[in-house]
Every structure is written in structure tokens, then in C-alpha cells.
Write a protein that holds these residues in place. Sequence first.
Motif, PDB file in Angstrom:
ATOM      1  N   ALA A 130      37.571  57.081  18.811  1.00 34.66           N
ATOM      2  CA  ALA A 130      37.499  58.488  18.418  1.00 34.66           C
ATOM      3  C   ALA A 130      38.424  58.763  17.238  1.00 34.66           C
ATOM      4  CB  ALA A 130      37.867  59.372  19.606  1.00 34.66           C
ATOM      5  N   GLY A 131      38.120  59.819  16.506  1.00 32.34           N
ATOM      6  CA  GLY A 131      38.905  60.182  15.339  1.00 32.34           C
ATOM      7  C   GLY A 131      40.360  60.492  15.663  1.00 32.34           C
ATOM      8  N   TRP A 132      41.214  60.283  14.647  1.00 28.16           N
ATOM      9  CA  TRP A 132      42.644  60.612  14.668  1.00 28.16           C
ATOM     10  C   TRP A 132      43.447  59.714  15.597  1.00 28.16           C
ATOM     11  CZ3 TRP A 132      44.108  62.275  10.450  1.00 28.16           C
ATOM     12  CH2 TRP A 132      45.333  62.915  10.251  1.00 28.16           C
ATOM     13  N   ASN A 133      42.953  58.512  15.833  1.00 32.19           N
ATOM     14  CA  ASN A 133      43.693  57.482  16.546  1.00 32.19           C
ATOM     15  C   ASN A 133      44.204  56.451  15.542  1.00 32.19           C
ATOM     16  OD1 ASN A 133      43.576  57.685  19.641  1.00 32.19           O
ATOM     17  ND2 ASN A 133      41.459  58.137  19.050  1.00 32.19           N
ATOM     18  N   TRP A 134      45.485  56.099  15.662  1.00 31.67           N
ATOM     19  CA  TRP A 134      46.036  55.055  14.796  1.00 31.67           C
ATOM     20  C   TRP A 134      45.337  53.733  15.103  1.00 31.67           C
ATOM     21  CZ3 TRP A 134      48.689  56.731  10.890  1.00 31.67           C
ATOM     22  CH2 TRP A 134      49.534  57.845  11.011  1.00 31.67           C
ATOM     23  N   HIS A 135      45.002  52.972  14.069  1.00 35.01           N
ATOM     24  CA  HIS A 135      44.367  51.677  14.300  1.00 35.01           C
ATOM     25  C   HIS A 135      44.624  50.731  13.135  1.00 35.01           C
ATOM     26  CE1 HIS A 135      41.445  54.202  12.167  1.00 35.01           C
ATOM     27  NE2 HIS A 135      40.901  53.081  11.696  1.00 35.01           N
ATOM     28  N   ALA A 136      44.700  49.461  13.477  1.00 36.01           N
ATOM     29  CA  ALA A 136      44.856  48.366  12.527  1.00 36.01           C
ATOM     30  C   ALA A 136      44.039  47.193  13.049  1.00 36.01           C
ATOM     31  CB  ALA A 136      46.331  47.990  12.388  1.00 36.01           C
ATOM     32  N   HIS A 137      43.953  46.108  12.265  1.00 33.26           N
ATOM     33  CA  HIS A 137      43.264  44.905  12.710  1.00 33.26           C
ATOM     34  C   HIS A 137      44.097  43.685  12.348  1.00 33.26           C
ATOM     35  CE1 HIS A 137      39.950  47.703  12.808  1.00 33.26           C
ATOM     36  NE2 HIS A 137      39.750  47.672  11.506  1.00 33.26           N
ATOM     37  N   HIS A 138      43.961  42.617  13.117  1.00 35.14           N
ATOM     38  CA  HIS A 138      44.566  41.354  12.709  1.00 35.14           C
ATOM     39  C   HIS A 138      43.681  40.193  13.126  1.00 35.14           C
ATOM     40  CE1 HIS A 138      46.231  39.710  16.562  1.00 35.14           C
ATOM     41  NE2 HIS A 138      46.242  40.965  16.926  1.00 35.14           N
ATOM     42  N   ASN A 139      43.596  39.195  12.241  1.00 36.50           N
ATOM     43  CA  ASN A 139      42.813  37.991  12.491  1.00 36.50           C
ATOM     44  C   ASN A 139      43.772  36.902  12.940  1.00 36.50           C
ATOM     45  OD1 ASN A 139      41.223  35.690  12.460  1.00 36.50           O
ATOM     46  ND2 ASN A 139      40.094  36.286  10.608  1.00 36.50           N
ATOM     47  N   ALA A 140      43.646  36.495  14.188  1.00 32.25           N
ATOM     48  CA  ALA A 140      44.576  35.525  14.773  1.00 32.25           C
ATOM     49  C   ALA A 140      44.087  34.094  14.649  1.00 32.25           C
ATOM     50  CB  ALA A 140      44.800  35.868  16.247  1.00 32.25           C
ATOM     51  N   THR A 141      42.983  33.864  13.950  1.00 33.74           N
ATOM     52  CA  THR A 141      42.381  32.529  13.908  1.00 33.74           C
ATOM     53  C   THR A 141      42.411  31.947  12.500  1.00 33.74           C
ATOM     54  OG1 THR A 141      40.117  33.215  13.390  1.00 33.74           O
ATOM     55  CG2 THR A 141      40.812  33.347  15.692  1.00 33.74           C
ATOM     56  N   SER A 142      41.882  30.764  12.374  1.00 37.98           N
ATOM     57  CA  SER A 142      41.796  30.086  11.080  1.00 37.98           C
ATOM     58  C   SER A 142      40.437  30.276  10.422  1.00 37.98           C
ATOM     59  CB  SER A 142      42.070  28.578  11.260  1.00 37.98           C
ATOM     60  OG  SER A 142      41.123  28.011  12.162  1.00 37.98           O
ATOM     61  N   GLU A 143      39.620  31.187  10.954  1.00 37.87           N
ATOM     62  CA  GLU A 143      38.288  31.440  10.408  1.00 37.87           C
ATOM     63  C   GLU A 143      38.145  32.915  10.023  1.00 37.87           C
ATOM     64  OE1 GLU A 143      35.972  29.194   9.825  1.00 37.87           O
ATOM     65  OE2 GLU A 143      37.214  27.571  10.645  1.00 37.87           O
ATOM     66  N   PRO A 144      37.392  33.210   8.963  1.00 37.20           N
ATOM     67  CA  PRO A 144      37.120  34.618   8.636  1.00 37.20           C
ATOM     68  C   PRO A 144      36.166  35.228   9.649  1.00 37.20           C
ATOM     69  CG  PRO A 144      35.861  33.185   7.201  1.00 37.20           C
ATOM     70  CD  PRO A 144      36.745  32.287   8.016  1.00 37.20           C
ATOM     71  N   MET A 145      36.096  36.549   9.679  1.00 32.55           N
ATOM     72  CA  MET A 145      35.196  37.232  10.606  1.00 32.55           C
ATOM     73  C   MET A 145      34.641  38.489   9.956  1.00 32.55           C
ATOM     74  SD  MET A 145      35.895  38.413  14.532  1.00 32.55           S
ATOM     75  CE  MET A 145      34.789  39.507  15.410  1.00 32.55           C
ATOM     76  N   ALA A 146      33.367  38.743  10.200  1.00 34.87           N
ATOM     77  CA  ALA A 146      32.690  39.938   9.692  1.00 34.87           C
ATOM     78  C   ALA A 146      32.110  40.711  10.860  1.00 34.87           C
ATOM     79  CB  ALA A 146      31.577  39.550   8.717  1.00 34.87           C
ATOM     80  N   TRP A 147      32.047  42.023  10.698  1.00 33.78           N
ATOM     81  CA  TRP A 147      31.414  42.879  11.706  1.00 33.78           C
ATOM     82  C   TRP A 147      30.926  44.141  11.002  1.00 33.78           C
ATOM     83  CZ3 TRP A 147      36.684  42.098  11.305  1.00 33.78           C
ATOM     84  CH2 TRP A 147      37.479  43.212  11.036  1.00 33.78           C
ATOM     85  N   ILE A 148      30.236  45.007  11.718  1.00 36.42           N
ATOM     86  CA  ILE A 148      29.824  46.266  11.093  1.00 36.42           C
ATOM     87  C   ILE A 148      30.655  47.414  11.647  1.00 36.42           C
ATOM     88  CG2 ILE A 148      27.471  45.471  10.656  1.00 36.42           C
ATOM     89  CD1 ILE A 148      26.576  47.530  12.833  1.00 36.42           C
ATOM     90  N   ASP A 149      30.966  48.336  10.757  1.00 41.64           N
ATOM     91  CA  ASP A 149      31.615  49.597  11.097  1.00 41.64           C
ATOM     92  C   ASP A 149      30.578  50.709  11.026  1.00 41.64           C
ATOM     93  OD1 ASP A 149      34.162  48.443  11.229  1.00 41.64           O
ATOM     94  OD2 ASP A 149      34.601  48.866   9.132  1.00 41.64           O
TER      95      ASP A 149
END
Length: 389
Positions: A165-184
Motif C-alpha cells: 500500500a502507498g506511503w510505506n517505506w520500502h527498499a530492495h536488495h539482491n542477496a545472490t550472484s545473479e541478476p533478477m527482473a520482475w514487474i511492478d
Amino acid sequence: MIESTPAPDPATGSPVRLQTVAAAGQPEVTPALHELYRGFEQELLVPLWTEIGDLMPAHPRSHAAPHLWRWQKLRELASRAGELVPVGRGGERRAIALANPALGGRPFATPTLWAAVQYLMPGEDAPEHRHTQHAFRFVVEGEGVWTVVGRDPVAMRRGDFLPQAGWNWHAHHNATSEPMAWIDGLDIPFQYAGETQFFEFGRDGISEAERATPDRSRAERLWGHPGLRPVGAPRPGPGSPLLAYRWEHTDRALADQLALEAEGFGGTVEPGHAAVRFTDPATAGDVLPTLRAEMHRIARGAETAPVRETGSSVYQVFDGSGTVTVGERTWTVARGDLFTVPSWQPLSVRSEAGGTDSDSGALDLFRFSDAPIFEALHLQRTHVEGTIR
């Protein structure tokens, strides 16, 4: 929202332009009428009789067009962007938005919906921020990224749906040795049109505790038990407090629907067509105030009846293959492909999936739409094979 503002008339300085037209239902063209229209222009007035066909048509006429984006090409371009474009402050996110060809170059999939491919390289962090736009992430392939919502690390894996939901703090981190894609998916165009959006930067980095990689987030441990609501949990705000809907549960629900149909019982939308809606465990309503999300499974050889709906949708092929018809456009689709369904354009789908291109042997489609907005305004209408409800 999607059209540029006309330049003012050099003679009058007014952006209003009115033409006297000799046509049925229009007043007789005379010098006096021409003078009246020039007076309207100077005072920034527009008479309804010149605009009613556009403003009040017999049925919705969307500015958007049906369109298909191929996942293979999107993935390739996202990978190249990963090599060239930083993900830190400034660019903020390596997100590449779908631009509907009929919306004048705006980064909008439909007049109300935003869809983008986001790409995170190995070891990268996407910095923390928050915004009023409601959002989700849907993973069609890969794993290894954790989204951190309100300092709660949430795993992202293939098939998972992650609302926020809107107005929630958020970040992302990639913990692996491979790239990753997704849809927003977000309601950016809707909030842009309503001029209601706010945005705020958070911390530049996340803590070591947030860099953890738990199998289940705190939100899942509290809210992720079917049919059970925690009595002691505080009343949640708008949007689902459950931050991840796991593919294993979605897959089982769809498989059970088709199995029950084969046994002679009800539960499917139509023959060979199973569907589930992601809901808020606290309210049983939609997961987000402005966005609806569903997963559809269409058995091999089944074809859905043409459906028209007010409001628009974006679909992504999660698994399998088939043929999709939206309005006058028909495409063959495969895993990862995305397509738009504008308001009141008929949609029908035929599944051609099998054991070689689908884990389930069926065509699985993820769908998100703006339906909650129009239902709240009592403007939702659906047309299926001659029946309006």
C-alpha cells in the motif's frame, strides 16, 4: 491527462477553439453564431452541444490501444540497462515502464495503470523511499531479491505476488550472484490525473538486520494463515498487511478448481477457466484500494467467452502459451509476455499450453486492473455474451 494542451490562438490568446459546423443537431451557421463562438473562446467557455459526442459517448472509447510487449525483448533491454544505468539516488529504481502506443509517449500502460520491468544486479540495493501510489511486485522468473517493507525483509520468488500500500517505506536488495527482473504495477497514472501524489526519500542504505534473508517475513508469520486473523494485531491501514502471496498456494487453488470441475462440481469461472483473486486477510476486499490482482488458469484447448469491462487491465503470461484477442488485435503469447486490455474492449483467450511449455499444463495469466476504483464509484459494468451486469 494524455493529450498535450493546445497552444493559445494567436488572435485571441485562448486555448479554446470552437468551429461552426453545419451538421444535424447543430445550430445554423450564421455570422452571429460565429461571433458567439468567438465570445465563448475569449471567456474560456465551451458549449456542451459541440462536445457531447466526445464527452458523453454511447459507450466507453478508451484513449489506450491494445498492445503486446514480448518478455524476451523486455528482459534483454533490462539486462543492458543493468550494465549501463546505476540504481542509486537520482535514477532511484532501474524500472522501465510500458508506454501504450496511443497515449502520446507517456510511460502509462493504460490511462490509469503503470506497469514496468524492474531489474536488480547481483549485490545491489535499491534505496529506500515511499510514495502515495499503491504498488505491487509480481515475479515471473528467478529469485534472490528481498523487498524490505517497513524494515521487514520479504523474499521474492517465481509466481509470488507482493502488494504494498502507498506511503510505506520500502527498499530492495539482491542477496545472490545473479541478476533478477520482475514487474511492478502501480496506480501512477490515476494519481497523476487526480494530482494527489506525494513522494519522499528515505535512508540511502538499509541496516544489516534488514539485509537478512528469512524464508518468511514477519508479515507472513502474522497474517499468512488461511482463514485466521490475529486478534492482537493492530488494525491495519489501507491495503493488505500480508506482504507476500506465495505461488504454491495460488497454484494449488487453481489446480483444485479444475479438478473439482472435472469431478462434476462448480467453482470455475467457465468451463476450463479457473481464477482466484488476491484479497486482504483483514477485510476480504481487494489487496489495494485502487488495484485488483488475479491469477487465471485456462486448461489446454479451452477458450474464454469474449468479455468487455469498464476500466482497464494489464496481463502477464506466467506460464504456457495461447492466443489472445483484444478488440481487433490477435496475438500468440508465451511466458512473460505482457498485454493491455483497454476499457470496454472485448477480450478472449484460447489456451494452447501443454507439458512442454507449462508446469501446470495450462495457460496461466496474471492480471491486474483498476476495478476497485470503478466499483467504489458504481461505474463498473461487465458485458459477457449479450448479458450486462
